[in-house]
Each structure stands twice: as C-alpha cells, then as structure tokens.
Write an enzyme that holds these catalytic residues in place. Structure first.
Site, PDB file in Angstrom:
ATOM      1  CE  LYS A 113      -4.144  -0.109   2.470  1.00 15.03           C
ATOM      2  NZ  LYS A 113      -4.829  -0.246   3.772  1.00 15.03           N
TER       3      LYS A 113
HETATM    4  C1  E4P Z   1      -8.412   0.202   3.805  1.00 12.49           C
HETATM    5  O1  E4P Z   1      -7.483  -0.121   3.106  1.00 12.49           O
HETATM    6  C2  E4P Z   1      -8.415   1.387   4.673  1.00 12.49           C
HETATM    7  O2  E4P Z   1      -7.244   1.441   5.417  1.00 12.49           O
HETATM    8  C3  E4P Z   1      -9.631   1.460   5.525  1.00 12.49           C
HETATM    9  O3  E4P Z   1     -10.760   1.024   4.808  1.00 12.49           O
HETATM   10  C4  E4P Z   1      -9.839   2.767   6.225  1.00 12.49           C
HETATM   11  O4  E4P Z   1     -11.096   2.811   6.827  1.00 12.49           O
HETATM   12  P1  E4P Z   1     -11.540   3.916   7.877  1.00 12.49           P
HETATM   13  O5  E4P Z   1     -11.933   5.155   7.160  1.00 12.49           O
HETATM   14  O6  E4P Z   1     -12.698   3.322   8.598  1.00 12.49           O
HETATM   15  O7  E4P Z   1     -10.351   4.183   8.777  1.00 12.49           O
END
Ligand code: E4P
Length: 294
Positions: A113
């Site tokens: 990521k």
């Molecule tokens: C996924 O890759 C993200 O890190 C995640 O969905 C973030 O979600 P949030 O907005 O609930 O922190």
C-alpha cells in the site's frame, strides 16, 4: 462452502489474525485482508505490550507488523494481504520503495500500500516495473484514480485502488459516487486497475459496492459479521442506494469528470486535503506505538 458468493472479492479491514480467523469462520470464506498503521496499533498484542509500558523501536514495530501479516497471510484467499508502508508528507518514493521491497518479501500474497501522493505514485510505478503488486490507498478523487491508472500501465498483476467511501460520507459527500465515477472512467481503460471500495461503514455501502461492480470491497469485522448475520445478502434488481450520511443528512453528489486516461500521470492534479489528513492520522497512530517520535 458458501453457494452464492458475490462476484466482488470480500476483504477484511483489520490487524488481528484472531479476528481474521473468526470472520473467515463466520463467513465461510475470506478473499483477502487490508491492514494499515491504525489497525496495527490496535492489534491486541501491540496494545498489551504498550499497556505494560514497553513501547516499540521502529525496527521492533516493523517486526511486530511482519508477524501479524505472516499469521494473516495463510488465512485468506487470492485477493491477498495489503501491507502499508510508513509514509509521512516528506517520505520520498525511494524510501517508500525500499520499505515496499522488504514487506513484499514477508509473505507470498502481499500487496504493497502506497498513498495517493506524488511520491507514492512514483514508488508504485517503480514497484510494478519490478513485478510487485500494489494497492493505492487514501484515494479521494477521480484525478488520483486517473493518475494511478497512468502510472501503473503495464503492471503484470492487477493494481488495486482504494477509494475511501466512509471518510467522504463523514464530511457530507457521497463517497459511493467516487467509486461509481472511477468505475465509469476505468471502463474506457485496459482493466489493469481494480477498484477496492474501502472505508465502508454500513451494509448499504457493501451492497452498493457490489451493485456498481467494484472488483473488491474491504470492511471491518463488525460490518462483515453484520452482513453474515443477515445471510450474506446481495443487491437485487430493486436495490437502490440511499446516499445518507452518519447524521441522517442527504449526501452531496460528487459529479463525474471527463478525464483522458492516456495523459501522463504527472499531468493530473492529485492534491486532496483528505489524503493529507489520512497520512497525518496514520503517522500519529504509528508513532503512538513508538518509544520516541520517529
Ligand atoms: C483500507 O485499506 C483502509 O485502510 C480502511 O478502509 C480505512 O477505513 P476507515 O476510514 O474506517 O479508517
């Protein structure tokens, strides 16, 4: 075995292998997992160690992340495990790439990521040229999605892009419109970028992501278990998404833009304040586990 699984791959958003096992058992399948610095900081083992007054050195934190990811890796299916590099607003592409290369070797099914920042895009471009799988995170605009497409052309494996639906909803914009707009824009492309609807909060988010044909979704355990308790529903022909925010107010539509996917990625204006805020939140959560500010 679940008879009628959605075409969309379903991933768990979290950082606790025990939770992964529980959700997989509950759903009877789990295609993959996404992790991030916030989830790692909330991992029970990490929390326990911090409660005993022992914070981490950066190396120890990385080692803890590696152990978490290595336990999750064999539990999930072909959508793999997304592992996030540490990036603040000054981290260079080379620094991100160096971390990505290390993390990619932790497990056989890693997706690295990188954030939708110029340096994250550069790191992703170099990564796919080396055959690494990537997931571009903190996506809040169609321009960012266009830049991801252009920067990763020729990638040997599908590239993931993660539009953050719930965080757009939180500020009164219809986050599902972004997913829809990216899918519509990518329909003019070569299909090498897959849309991973992220930051999902409600069952309706999940069903809407299925109905717009997102290739993947990721949701926290609470949401996936709610979906499981409801019998793993899928949207039928009568499904209609109600764009309502957490406060019950109607969400503002995000209009579709005509964007030329063939333009060089550097030509897109990929700035978005929510990407910057997201980076700041991840940095704060990561640093909360450290002995001293890194
Ligand atoms: C996924 O890759 C993200 O890190 C995640 O969905 C973030 O979600 P949030 O907005 O609930 O922190």
């Amino acid at each position: 075995m679940v008879a009628d699984r959605p075409r969309t791959k379903v991933l768990l958003d979290g950082g606790d292998p025990q939770e992964t096992l529980r959700v997989k058992t509950n759903l009877e399948f789990l295609d993959g997992q996404t992790t991030n610095p916030t989830y790692v900081s909330k991992n029970p083992g990490v929390q326990k160690r911090m409660a005993s007054g022992r914070r981490f050195s950066p190396r120890e934190q990385l080692q803890a992340y590696r152990e978490i990811v290595q336990q999750i890796s064999p539990l999930v299916g072909e959508a793999g495990v997304s592992v996030e590099v540490y990036a603040d607003l000054h981290t260079t592409a080379d620094e991100m790439l160096q971390q990505g290369e290390e993390m990619f070797n932790w497990i056989p099914n890693a997706y690295i990521k990188y954030p939708c920042l110029p340096e994250g895009l550069r790191a992703a471009q170099m990564s796919v040229q080396q055959g690494m799988r990537v997931n571009m995170t903190l996506c809040f605009s169609q321009e960012q999605a266009a830049a991801v497409y252009a920067a990763t052309l020729g990638a040997p494996d599908p590239v993931y892009i993660s539009p953050f639906v719930g965080r757009l909803d939180d500020r009164g914009e219809n986050g599902m419109d972004l997913v829809w707009n990216i899918k519509k824009m990518y329909a003019h492309g070569d299909g090498h970028v897959h849309v991973l609807a992220a930051s999902l909060r409600r069952l309706e988010h999940l069903l809407c992501a299925f109905s717009v044909g997102a290739e993947l979704v990721t949701g926290p355990a609470k949401l996936l278990e709610e979906w499981s308790d409801a019998g793993l529903p899928q949207p039928d022909a009568r499904f209609s998404y109600q764009p309502v925010g957490p406060n019950g107010k109607q969400l503002k539509p995000i209009p579709y833009k005509q964007i030329d996917l063939d333009a060089p990625w550097e030509s897109f204006d990929i700035r978005h304040e929510m990407t910057v805020k997201g980076i700041e939140r991840f940095v704060a959560d990561y640093r909360s586990t450290l002995l001293m500010a890194a």
